[in-house]
Design a protein around this motif. Structure first.
Motif, short mmCIF file in Angstrom:
data_model
loop_
_atom_site.label_atom_id
_atom_site.label_comp_id
_atom_site.label_asym_id
_atom_site.label_seq_id
_atom_site.Cartn_x
_atom_site.Cartn_y
_atom_site.Cartn_z
N ASP A 182 0.83 -1.19 0.00
CA ASP A 182 0.00 0.00 0.00
C ASP A 182 0.87 1.25 0.00
O ASP A 182 1.74 1.39 0.86
CB ASP A 182 -0.86 0.03 1.26
CG ASP A 182 -2.30 -0.35 0.97
OD1 ASP A 182 -2.54 -0.91 -0.10
OD2 ASP A 182 -3.16 -0.10 1.82
N LEU B 189 -1.03 -5.75 0.20
CA LEU B 189 -1.76 -6.16 -0.99
C LEU B 189 -1.16 -7.41 -1.62
O LEU B 189 -1.54 -7.78 -2.72
CB LEU B 189 -1.75 -5.01 -2.02
CG LEU B 189 -2.48 -3.74 -1.61
CD1 LEU B 189 -2.19 -2.64 -2.61
CD2 LEU B 189 -3.97 -3.98 -1.52
N LEU C 57 -8.45 -5.44 -9.93
CA LEU C 57 -9.04 -4.19 -9.47
C LEU C 57 -8.16 -3.47 -8.46
O LEU C 57 -8.37 -2.30 -8.19
CB LEU C 57 -10.41 -4.47 -8.85
CG LEU C 57 -11.46 -5.07 -9.78
CD1 LEU C 57 -12.76 -5.31 -9.02
CD2 LEU C 57 -11.71 -4.17 -10.99
N ALA C 58 -7.18 -4.18 -7.90
CA ALA C 58 -6.34 -3.58 -6.86
C ALA C 58 -5.20 -2.75 -7.44
O ALA C 58 -4.64 -1.92 -6.73
CB ALA C 58 -5.77 -4.67 -5.96
N ARG D 145 -3.70 -10.16 -2.62
CA ARG D 145 -4.50 -9.77 -3.78
C ARG D 145 -3.65 -9.77 -5.05
O ARG D 145 -4.14 -10.12 -6.13
CB ARG D 145 -5.12 -8.40 -3.54
CG ARG D 145 -6.10 -8.39 -2.37
CD ARG D 145 -6.68 -7.02 -2.13
NE ARG D 145 -7.55 -6.60 -3.21
CZ ARG D 145 -8.15 -5.41 -3.27
NH1 ARG D 145 -7.95 -4.53 -2.28
NH2 ARG D 145 -8.93 -5.10 -4.27
N ARG E 121 -1.81 -1.55 4.81
CA ARG E 121 -2.53 -2.75 4.38
C ARG E 121 -1.69 -3.46 3.33
O ARG E 121 -1.33 -2.88 2.31
CB ARG E 121 -3.90 -2.36 3.82
CG ARG E 121 -4.73 -3.53 3.30
CD ARG E 121 -6.00 -2.98 2.63
NE ARG E 121 -6.75 -4.04 2.00
CZ ARG E 121 -7.72 -4.72 2.61
NH1 ARG E 121 -8.03 -4.45 3.86
NH2 ARG E 121 -8.37 -5.68 1.97
N SER F 39 -5.66 4.22 -2.62
CA SER F 39 -6.46 3.86 -1.45
C SER F 39 -6.02 2.48 -1.01
O SER F 39 -5.15 1.86 -1.63
CB SER F 39 -7.95 3.85 -1.80
OG SER F 39 -8.24 2.79 -2.70
N GLU F 40 -6.62 1.99 0.07
CA GLU F 40 -6.28 0.65 0.52
C GLU F 40 -6.75 -0.41 -0.47
O GLU F 40 -6.35 -1.57 -0.37
CB GLU F 40 -6.90 0.39 1.90
CG GLU F 40 -6.28 1.23 3.01
CD GLU F 40 -6.83 0.86 4.37
OE1 GLU F 40 -7.80 0.09 4.42
OE2 GLU F 40 -6.28 1.34 5.37
N GLN F 41 -7.58 -0.01 -1.42
CA GLN F 41 -8.11 -0.96 -2.39
C GLN F 41 -7.48 -0.83 -3.77
O GLN F 41 -7.70 -1.68 -4.63
CB GLN F 41 -9.62 -0.76 -2.51
CG GLN F 41 -10.38 -0.87 -1.21
CD GLN F 41 -10.26 -2.24 -0.58
OE1 GLN F 41 -10.30 -3.24 -1.27
NE2 GLN F 41 -10.09 -2.28 0.74
N PHE F 42 -6.69 0.25 -3.99
CA PHE F 42 -6.23 0.51 -5.35
C PHE F 42 -4.89 1.24 -5.31
O PHE F 42 -4.72 2.17 -4.52
CB PHE F 42 -7.26 1.36 -6.10
CG PHE F 42 -6.89 1.67 -7.52
CD1 PHE F 42 -7.08 0.73 -8.51
CD2 PHE F 42 -6.33 2.90 -7.86
CE1 PHE F 42 -6.73 1.01 -9.83
CE2 PHE F 42 -5.98 3.18 -9.16
CZ PHE F 42 -6.19 2.23 -10.15
N GLN F 43 -3.97 0.83 -6.16
CA GLN F 43 -2.64 1.41 -6.22
C GLN F 43 -2.35 1.94 -7.62
O GLN F 43 -2.63 1.25 -8.62
CB GLN F 43 -1.58 0.37 -5.83
CG GLN F 43 -1.74 -0.18 -4.43
CD GLN F 43 -1.58 0.88 -3.37
OE1 GLN F 43 -0.53 1.50 -3.27
NE2 GLN F 43 -2.61 1.08 -2.56
N ASP G 94 -5.81 -10.13 -8.53
CA ASP G 94 -6.88 -9.15 -8.42
C ASP G 94 -6.56 -7.95 -9.31
O ASP G 94 -5.72 -7.12 -8.98
CB ASP G 94 -7.04 -8.72 -6.96
CG ASP G 94 -8.25 -7.83 -6.74
OD1 ASP G 94 -8.78 -7.29 -7.73
OD2 ASP G 94 -8.66 -7.68 -5.57
#
Length: 590
Positions: free
Chosen positions: A507, A514, A524-525, A517, A512, A559-563, A522
């Motif tokens: 991250d 990754l 989307l990450a 993922r 977080r 974000s914690e969901q996307f780099q 994943d």
């Protein structure tokens, strides 16, 4: 009497004449006159002098006559020689080439007898041409000096050598980049007790020279005995070491970027074996010489345990020790132990004091303290570690390599604030992550270092030592992920292949991980899709890591969901694509 001063003069290359002064005297009461060889009257009088500014090349003759007629009797004559100044012209054709191409150097001179400075030649020809191939990326200036009766002249030409659309650094250049940006580490210590002296030293995996890593924590707890000079540990080699890797890749716009990884190693962290803290720098628009041209540092990332703290350059939290041969990020590191309410267990922080301020404090022998990020109040400095590869930093700090004979003088032995002149200054060396990676393999008898679980990595390229010998062949290999601790069977410290930063799957400025993922694919990450889509190995998702999987962060908050960034694609690591994956290659001598 008639004379000239000087009797010869040099005609400049940008003029047609030079000058002299004619002087005469006569015992004749009658007027005498001065004439040039063309019969033109220049001056008259019983005596006098006359400046002549139109001396041409060759012999110029002047006459003193007994009257104002050129047909009169010649009383005296003098000759003045005009000498042409030498000229040299030098040119490359073409004047700009791509690295590895050729250009022809041509030189022409006039009024000369010999020339020197012709590259790769002992010729003294006054005119000529020679063709050169330039493999080195650098503008090349050639100066040729020619001599003649009128003196010497020098002509110069510069050949501009440009990079091809795809190009690679040399190993020497890679080492130069790792040295140029090698960090300066300010470290706090907790060595107040006798048996803790030296615990905060940065070290190397095989400090105890027994070839086993699983006892590193237990043996490091005895480091005070090395400091005190006990003979049974004299064979130890405490070499503060940063384990490094350089990742080199071409950008879509045909510029080159680098990611520099520095892993600071400690044998013990509070109750755990192997402390893992890393510093990462990204350098864009690399030209081949560190700090030159349009090159720019994009960001620095450090670890704070599982968090990855990032700063884009420039930033008030990002400060450097600037030397003639380096731009060294200044990083603070906590002590080996500590409370969870304070920086602890060797975590890293950015130093918020500018180098100018620090320099004044050091020179003033003030308290050794600095401001760091994410912390109230100033933090102590009890060690300074600088790379032996940086002459400027090493000389400024008067840093020394630690050994059996000077260990006591170069260890802090305190848990308190001291003056700057009391802080030990120790050099560290750069070594390769690739030196340690082969020891993680499950089939190589390395169970003495690491333990299950083991994960599969497909080696597209063999692991080679500094001399080029294959240490681990290409193909499918299982790598242990966790450290073995002979004092703690439940130890779960990660080895290099299990580190999120090893794959770039962390991250940005977050806490977080990754990695899972990324492993699962994943899309989307990560900006641009999954690692399998980038490598062309969709079957790797949830199954294995491909050796050259790497996500290059773009230095932008997601974000914690996307780099933001991109997985480096396909054969990015090959020389034909201008890449280099230094995680798996040794650059430094052991």
């Amino acid at each position: 009497m008639l004379s000239a001063e000087p009797e010869s003069c040099v005609i400049p290359a940008d003029a047609a004449h030079c000058e002299t002064t004619l002087s005469w005297s006569s015992s004749n009461a009658d007027t005498v006159c001065l004439f040039n060889d063309a019969g033109e009257e220049l001056a008259c009088g019983e005596s006098g002098s006359h400046d002549v500014s139109d001396i041409v090349s060759g012999v110029n003759t002047f006459h003193l006559k007994d009257d104002d007629s050129f047909d009169g009797q010649t009383l005296a004559s003098v000759q003045v020689t005009g000498i042409d100044a030498p000229t040299v012209s030098v040119a490359f054709d073409p004047p700009t080439i791509i690295q590895g191409e050729h250009s022809t150097l041509t030189w022409n001179s006039e009024h000369t007898d010999s020339c020197s400075g012709i590259p790769e030649s002992d010729s003294t020809a006054t005119n000529g041409s020679k063709t050169y191939v330039r493999e080195e990326f650098a503008d090349w200036t050639v100066s040729i000096t020619c001599e003649g009766p009128g003196g010497t002249a020098t002509g110069s030409a510069t050949l501009r050598v440009e990079r091809p659309p795809v190009w690679s650094l040399t190993d020497d250049e890679r080492r130069a980049y790792l040295a140029y940006y090698a960090p300066v580490i300010f470290k706090r210590s907790n060595e107040n007790d006798r048996d803790e002296r030296g615990l905060d030293l940065i070290t190397n995996f095989d400090f105890d020279q027994d070839g086993v890593f699983s006892n590193n924590k237990r043996n490091w707890e005895e480091v005070y005995r090395f400091v005190e000079g006990h003979a049974d540990v004299e064979h130890w080699r405490i070499r503060p070491t940063l384990y490094t890797a350089l990742i080199e890749f071409m950008e879509p716009d045909e510029t080159k970027s680098l990611l520099l990884l520095y892993h600071i190693y400690h044998a013990k962290q509070l109750g755990s074996i192997h402390d893992w803290e890393r510093i990462e720098l990204r350098i864009d628009d690399v030209q081949g010489t560190p700090g030159r041209g349009s090159e720019r540092l994009r960001f620095v990332v450090i670890t704070k345990h599982s968090e990855h703290k990032a700063r884009n350059d420039p930033h008030a939290d990002l400060n450097f020790m600037e030397t003639a041969n380096g731009r060294h990020p200044i990083i603070w590191q906590a002590e080996w132990s500590g409370s969870v309410f304070d920086p602890n267990r060797a975590e890293l922080r950015f130093v918020q004091d500018a180098w100018r301020v620090l320099n004044e404090r050091v020179d003033g022998e003030d308290d050794a303290e600095i401001d760091v990020t994410d912390s109230d109040g100033e933090k102590d400095v009890n060690y300074v570690f600088v790379c032996e590869c940086s002459p400027g930093a090493r000389e400024y700090w008067e840093a020394e390599a630690i050994g059996f004979d000077n260990a006591e003088a170069l260890t802090a032995g305190v848990r308190k604030r001291v003056d700057w002149d009391e802080v030990p200054r120790v050099t560290y060396e750069l070594q390769d992550l690739a030196d340690i990676l082969p020891t993680h393999t499950a089939a190589g008898g390395y169970e003495k270092h690491w333990k299950a679980p083991a994960h599969t990595i497909l080696l597209e390229s063999p692991l080679r030592g500094e001399g080029g010998a294959v240490e681990l062949a290409a193909g499918w290999h299982d790598f242990y992920y966790f450290a073995k601790d002979d004092e703690d069977p439940l130890e779960n410290r990660e080895g290099y292949p299990d580190k999120t930063w090893f794959w770039g799957a962390y991250d940005w400025d977050g806490n977080r991980a990754l990695k899972v993922r990324a492993y699962q694919g994943d899309a989307l990450a990560f900006q641009g899709g999954s690692r399998g889509e980038a490598s062309g190995r969709l079957d790797s998702h949830g199954s294995y890591w491909w050796q050259h999987d790497y996500f290059a962060h773009a230095g932008r908050q997601g974000s914690e969901q996307f780099q933001y960034g991109r997985w480096l694609a396909s054969d990015w690591y090959t020389e034909t694509q201008g890449g280099f994956d230094g995680r798996w290659v040794s650059l430094f001598e052991d």
